[in-house]
Enzyme design. Structure first.
Site, PDB file in Angstrom:
ATOM      1  N   ARG A   1     -20.030  -3.783  22.189  1.00 40.59           N
ATOM      2  CA  ARG A   1     -20.982  -2.692  22.459  1.00 40.59           C
ATOM      3  C   ARG A   1     -20.573  -1.459  21.664  1.00 40.59           C
ATOM      4  O   ARG A   1     -21.392  -0.704  21.175  1.00 40.59           O
ATOM      5  CB  ARG A   1     -21.066  -2.382  23.961  1.00 40.59           C
TER       6      ARG A   1
ATOM      7  N   TYR B   1     -46.376   8.002  16.035  1.00 36.91           N
ATOM      8  CA  TYR B   1     -46.462   6.669  16.641  1.00 36.91           C
ATOM      9  C   TYR B   1     -46.699   6.803  18.159  1.00 36.91           C
ATOM     10  O   TYR B   1     -45.997   7.567  18.843  1.00 36.91           O
ATOM     11  CB  TYR B   1     -45.157   5.925  16.358  1.00 36.91           C
TER      12      TYR B   1
ATOM     13  N   ASP C   1     -39.325  10.605  11.243  1.00 40.01           N
ATOM     14  CA  ASP C   1     -39.532   9.171  11.390  1.00 40.01           C
ATOM     15  C   ASP C   1     -40.060   8.681  10.043  1.00 40.01           C
ATOM     16  O   ASP C   1     -41.201   8.954   9.673  1.00 40.01           O
ATOM     17  CB  ASP C   1     -40.538   8.923  12.528  1.00 40.01           C
TER      18      ASP C   1
ATOM     19  N   LYS D   1     -40.164  -2.653  10.722  1.00 44.75           N
ATOM     20  CA  LYS D   1     -41.250  -2.615   9.729  1.00 44.75           C
ATOM     21  C   LYS D   1     -40.702  -2.913   8.323  1.00 44.75           C
ATOM     22  O   LYS D   1     -40.168  -3.973   8.112  1.00 44.75           O
ATOM     23  CB  LYS D   1     -41.954  -1.265   9.832  1.00 44.75           C
TER      24      LYS D   1
END
Ligand SMILES: *Cc1c(COP(=O)(O)O)cnc(C)c1O
Length: 384
Positions: free
Chosen positions: A51, A103, A175, A200
């Site tokens: 982690r 978004y 972004d 993407k």
């Protein structure tokens, strides 16, 4: 290999990915391990628990920091997990300015979850930097923007907004999912943090989710690593490896996306059944000059107006090479209907305000043969 003098495509293939010291393997192994053997108390090879850190993840993070020109990168399980990780830097009473057309998942997260913790949001049209200036309060800590916006392809001048932010001691996050670092590098234009949905263009093959925060200050590196460790929304080694693999071809994919994107945009702009085309690469785009200034290409996302829901549906039913579906940035061409798909949840009134009509269709141009895409769109448009 992190020689900044190397070109983009070279860095995409090599940075963070030296041959495996143990075997010489040219690809970074997928370290499917949760924990690491220690030699004695406090003596280990820099890895204790996955982690906190994992060698496959380290390779991807080094690679993405290099491509965006940042000083650190941290990857998360999705783009939304990356945005949420960024928000953990703030506390009750802080104020964040967000672009009014980002978004859809971003304002949903902000309004329906983050406001529970006393963080306040304002939504402004960031295409005019003066709107950002006016919205800044003494408690403002962050401005979060997307450029170009989805699906109307409105641009924000990153440098101008960065200047406004820095005058007031506010950080700017961009972004950069739509352009990828191949066509737009916000940090070079003054941004403090770059965020991506790696789902993407970076991964590029529509086969995995992921998100990244690229930082520019020691504080970002510390904070984002701490969030990975504390909240655990990290990206798995397997998915890190997939993105490393995807990014190796980012430069050639983006060049082809763009070549076909321009062809499709010009074809649509010249088609008698298409009323309007939104693409920053067209000289008719109101911000074409800004696009040329801050991007090194215009990308592969195009929206166009079919006049009505019926017309849009008629053509969407007929496409054969293009696939009707949400998402973008994959090698395959995806075509979608924002009003009933990506922007259904915001409601009719908000859609009208943003210019998202029922006749609007968005296409993410893939890297199939360009002529096949044109022929497919031509036959689909015939029914209208
Ligand atoms: C898809 C997307 C996101 C969300 O990313 P996920 O990986 O789906 O969580 C955020 N911003 C933009 C611009 C996107 O396209």
């Amino acid at each position: 290999m992190t020689d900044k003098k190397h070109g983009f495509a070279t860095r995409a293939i090599h940075d963070g990915q030296a041959p495996d010291p143990l075997t010489g393997a040219v690809n970074v192994p997928i370290y499917l391990t949760s924990t690491y053997a220690q030699e004695e108390i406090g003596k280990h090879k820099g890895y204790e628990y996955s982690r906190v850190s994992n060698p496959t993840r380290d390779a991807l993070e080094e690679n993405l920091a290099s491509l965006e020109g940042g000083t650190s990168a941290h990857v998360f399980a999705s783009g939304m997990a990356a945005i949420m990780a960024m928000i953990t830097m703030f506390r009750s009473g802080d104020h964040i300015i967000c672009g009014e057309n980002v978004y859809g998942g971003t304002p949903r997260l902000f309004n329906q979850i983050v406001t529970r913790y006393g963080i306040e949001f304002s939504y402004v049209d960031t295409s005019d930097p003066e709107n950002v200036r006016r919205a800044i309060r003494p408690t403002t800590k962050l401005v979060h923007i997307e450029t170009p916006t989805n699906p109307i392809m409105t641009l924000t001048d990153i440098r101008a907004v960065a200047d406004v932010c820095h005058e007031k001691g506010v950080e700017l996050a961009v972004d950069n999912t739509f352009m990828s670092p191949y066509f737009q590098r916000p940090i070079e234009l003054g941004a403090d943090i770059v965020m991506h949905s790696t789902t993407k263009f970076l991964n590029g093959h529509s086969d995995g989710l992921g998100g990244v925060l690229v930082g520019t200050r020691p504080k970002h590196k510390e904070d984002f690593a701490f969030v990975q460790k504390c909240t655990g929304g990290i990206l798995s080694p397997f998915e890190c490896w997939m993105i490393l693999r995807g990014v190796k071809t980012l430069a050639v994919r983006m060049r082809q996306h763009e070549e076909s994107g321009r062809k499709v945009a010009e074809f649509l702009a010249g088609h008698k059944r298409v009323q309007k085309v939104f693409y920053p690469g067209l000289t008719t785009h109101p911000q074409h000059e800004l696009a040329k200034k801050q991007m090194s290409g215009f990308g592969a996302l195009i929206s166009f107006e079919m006049g009505s829901l019926e017309n849009a549906n008629a053509m969407l039913k007929r496409v054969k090479v293009c696939t009707l579906g949400e998402s973008l940035g994959g090698v395959e061409t995806l075509i979608s209907h924002p009003a009933t798909m990506t922007h259904a949840a915001i409601g009719a009134e908000a859609r009208t305000k943003l210019g998202i009509t029922d006749g609007l269709v968005r296409i993410s141009v893939g890297i199939e043969d360009g002529d096949d895409l044109l022929a497919d769109l031509e036959q689909a448009l015939e029914v209208v």
